[in-house]
Design a protein around this motif. Sequence first.
Motif, PDB file in Angstrom:
ATOM      1  N   GLU A 155       0.837  -1.184   0.000  1.00 28.87           N
ATOM      2  CA  GLU A 155       0.000   0.000   0.000  1.00 28.87           C
ATOM      3  C   GLU A 155       0.881   1.246   0.000  1.00 28.87           C
ATOM      4  N   PRO A 156       0.414   2.321  -0.659  1.00 31.37           N
ATOM      5  CA  PRO A 156       1.210   3.550  -0.635  1.00 31.37           C
ATOM      6  C   PRO A 156       1.287   4.100   0.775  1.00 31.37           C
ATOM      7  N   ALA A 157       2.444   4.667   1.139  1.00 34.58           N
ATOM      8  CA  ALA A 157       2.644   5.200   2.482  1.00 34.58           C
ATOM      9  C   ALA A 157       1.777   6.435   2.695  1.00 34.58           C
ATOM     10  N   LEU A 158       1.187   6.533   3.856  1.00 29.20           N
ATOM     11  CA  LEU A 158       0.391   7.699   4.198  1.00 29.20           C
ATOM     12  C   LEU A 158       1.301   8.895   4.460  1.00 29.20           C
ATOM     13  N   ARG A 159       0.873  10.067   4.005  1.00 24.20           N
ATOM     14  CA  ARG A 159       1.577  11.303   4.333  1.00 24.20           C
ATOM     15  C   ARG A 159       0.980  11.821   5.639  1.00 24.20           C
ATOM     16  N   LEU A 160       1.809  11.826   6.687  1.00 21.85           N
ATOM     17  CA  LEU A 160       1.310  12.116   8.026  1.00 21.85           C
ATOM     18  C   LEU A 160       1.869  13.423   8.580  1.00 21.85           C
ATOM     19  N   ALA A 161       1.026  14.150   9.287  1.00 22.41           N
ATOM     20  CA  ALA A 161       1.445  15.327  10.039  1.00 22.41           C
ATOM     21  C   ALA A 161       1.529  14.912  11.504  1.00 22.41           C
ATOM     22  N   VAL A 162       2.712  15.003  12.073  1.00 24.95           N
ATOM     23  CA  VAL A 162       2.947  14.588  13.463  1.00 24.95           C
ATOM     24  C   VAL A 162       2.968  15.834  14.347  1.00 24.95           C
ATOM     25  N   LEU A 163       2.009  15.929  15.263  1.00 24.56           N
ATOM     26  CA  LEU A 163       1.874  17.085  16.131  1.00 24.56           C
ATOM     27  C   LEU A 163       1.977  16.624  17.583  1.00 24.56           C
ATOM     28  N   ILE A 164       2.966  17.157  18.297  1.00 25.70           N
ATOM     29  CA  ILE A 164       3.268  16.707  19.653  1.00 25.70           C
ATOM     30  C   ILE A 164       2.934  17.797  20.671  1.00 25.70           C
ATOM     31  N   ASP A 165       2.186  17.434  21.682  1.00 26.90           N
ATOM     32  CA  ASP A 165       1.871  18.326  22.799  1.00 26.90           C
ATOM     33  C   ASP A 165       2.948  18.114  23.859  1.00 26.90           C
ATOM     34  N   ALA A 166       3.915  19.022  23.919  1.00 25.63           N
ATOM     35  CA  ALA A 166       5.051  18.852  24.835  1.00 25.63           C
ATOM     36  C   ALA A 166       4.623  18.847  26.293  1.00 25.63           C
ATOM     37  N   ASP A 167       3.475  19.461  26.596  1.00 21.83           N
ATOM     38  CA  ASP A 167       3.002  19.510  27.977  1.00 21.83           C
ATOM     39  C   ASP A 167       2.430  18.180  28.440  1.00 21.83           C
ATOM     40  N   ASN A 168       2.077  17.306  27.490  1.00 22.26           N
ATOM     41  CA  ASN A 168       1.425  16.046  27.834  1.00 22.26           C
ATOM     42  C   ASN A 168       2.044  14.863  27.104  1.00 22.26           C
ATOM     43  N   ALA A 169       3.352  14.912  26.881  1.00 17.44           N
ATOM     44  CA  ALA A 169       4.065  13.802  26.242  1.00 17.44           C
ATOM     45  C   ALA A 169       5.475  13.746  26.803  1.00 17.44           C
ATOM     46  N   GLN A 170       6.077  12.566  26.791  1.00 17.98           N
ATOM     47  CA  GLN A 170       7.396  12.354  27.369  1.00 17.98           C
ATOM     48  C   GLN A 170       8.454  12.192  26.276  1.00 17.98           C
ATOM     49  N   ALA A 171       9.568  12.911  26.407  1.00 13.75           N
ATOM     50  CA  ALA A 171      10.640  12.851  25.417  1.00 13.75           C
ATOM     51  C   ALA A 171      11.328  11.489  25.397  1.00 13.75           C
ATOM     52  N   THR A 172      11.204  10.722  26.470  1.00 13.24           N
ATOM     53  CA  THR A 172      11.893   9.429  26.547  1.00 13.24           C
ATOM     54  C   THR A 172      11.371   8.420  25.534  1.00 13.24           C
ATOM     55  N   VAL A 173      10.186   8.652  24.968  1.00 19.36           N
ATOM     56  CA  VAL A 173       9.605   7.677  24.027  1.00 19.36           C
ATOM     57  C   VAL A 173       9.785   8.092  22.576  1.00 19.36           C
ATOM     58  N   ILE A 174      10.496   9.180  22.313  1.00 22.01           N
ATOM     59  CA  ILE A 174      10.514   9.731  20.966  1.00 22.01           C
ATOM     60  C   ILE A 174      11.050   8.757  19.921  1.00 22.01           C
ATOM     61  N   GLU A 175      12.088   8.020  20.238  1.00 17.69           N
ATOM     62  CA  GLU A 175      12.645   7.089  19.250  1.00 17.69           C
ATOM     63  C   GLU A 175      11.647   5.989  18.906  1.00 17.69           C
ATOM     64  N   GLY A 176      11.072   5.380  19.923  1.00 23.25           N
ATOM     65  CA  GLY A 176      10.069   4.358  19.688  1.00 23.25           C
ATOM     66  C   GLY A 176       8.823   4.924  19.038  1.00 23.25           C
ATOM     67  N   LEU A 177       8.484   6.155  19.373  1.00 28.10           N
ATOM     68  CA  LEU A 177       7.311   6.807  18.803  1.00 28.10           C
ATOM     69  C   LEU A 177       7.457   6.986  17.296  1.00 28.10           C
ATOM     70  N   LEU A 178       8.584   7.533  16.860  1.00 24.84           N
ATOM     71  CA  LEU A 178       8.801   7.756  15.430  1.00 24.84           C
ATOM     72  C   LEU A 178       8.903   6.435  14.666  1.00 24.84           C
ATOM     73  N   ALA A 179       9.472   5.415  15.305  1.00 22.12           N
ATOM     74  CA  ALA A 179       9.538   4.097  14.671  1.00 22.12           C
ATOM     75  C   ALA A 179       8.138   3.524  14.493  1.00 22.12           C
ATOM     76  N   GLU A 180       7.280   3.742  15.483  1.00 23.36           N
ATOM     77  CA  GLU A 180       5.892   3.261  15.397  1.00 23.36           C
ATOM     78  C   GLU A 180       5.139   4.000  14.295  1.00 23.36           C
ATOM     79  N   ILE A 181       5.326   5.305  14.218  1.00 25.18           N
ATOM     80  CA  ILE A 181       4.661   6.105  13.190  1.00 25.18           C
ATOM     81  C   ILE A 181       5.099   5.667  11.803  1.00 25.18           C
ATOM     82  N   ALA A 182       6.373   5.274  11.665  1.00 24.43           N
ATOM     83  CA  ALA A 182       6.896   4.836  10.371  1.00 24.43           C
ATOM     84  C   ALA A 182       6.197   3.579   9.866  1.00 24.43           C
ATOM     85  N   ARG A 183       5.586   2.817  10.753  1.00 28.38           N
ATOM     86  CA  ARG A 183       4.826   1.640  10.340  1.00 28.38           C
ATOM     87  C   ARG A 183       3.584   2.030   9.567  1.00 28.38           C
TER      88      ARG A 183
END
Length: 268
Positions: free
Chosen positions: A14-42
């Motif tokens: 399937e063609p890859a979706l073009r995604l806009a990633v918007l992060i709420d820094a007040d309600n998200a943890q920087a420690t998950v960023i690597e795993g987060l971006l890897a998950e989004i890449a799926r």
Amino acid sequence: MISQRPAAKIESEEPALRLAVLIDADNAQATVIEGLLAEIARFGEATVRRIYGDFTSPASASWKRVLQRYAIKPVQQFAYTTGKNATDSTLIIDAMDLLYTRNFDGFCLITSDSDFTGLAMRLREEGLTVLGFGERKTPEAFRNACHKFVFTEVLRPGTAAEPVAQPLKTKRGKKSSPAQAPAEETDYKPLFPKEFLITALEQSIDDAGWTHLSTFGNYLTKLQPDFDSRLYGYRKLSDLVKAKTDLFVTEERQAEGANQKVLYIRAK
């Protein structure tokens, strides 16, 4: 002279979706960023990566250390007054601006704040895919407003992959053994949803009682957007159904027109 060699093409089902990633820094943890971006890449390509918050605040120090490394554009938002969150409004306005460019197939909203429920619903009304990412404390309303919701606890480095069948009791006056120590920022682990899985399977089988694994997985997500096999100690849904021999019978079949096998399942 311009080369006539054709450009290389990336082949995928399937063609890859073009995604806009918007992060709420007040309600998200920087420690998950690597795993987060890897998950989004799926799911697709993170075409836009933006994070919103007051980066003059000490609370945002952990985010400032990773922004450049992961090519995330910070959007500075000063607090107008104590107790009010101006970050939410800025993120929502930006999301609507990006929506009307018609350049995206979906949005990834990284937050544990229920204030973005309305935004998720509005994006869905426009026919876009909405992926949510947040902690276990995220209200159910926001989780269900997304097509798919992923708990960020499963994205942390070193997350345990052992199946969990019983809740952990950590209330005052009750003790848990070292092996049952609660994960960071959560005081329990979920019970295995046996009845939910069986009900979903019954709704997705064919006349012979079988269903393709991907059909089953898609149905699970439609019924419960925050369902994730990793919450129960299994890296993939296929690992879960193969391990639960008391619930499922699995069978690998040759895919029609392809040199590979696909997994089918039925209730035991």
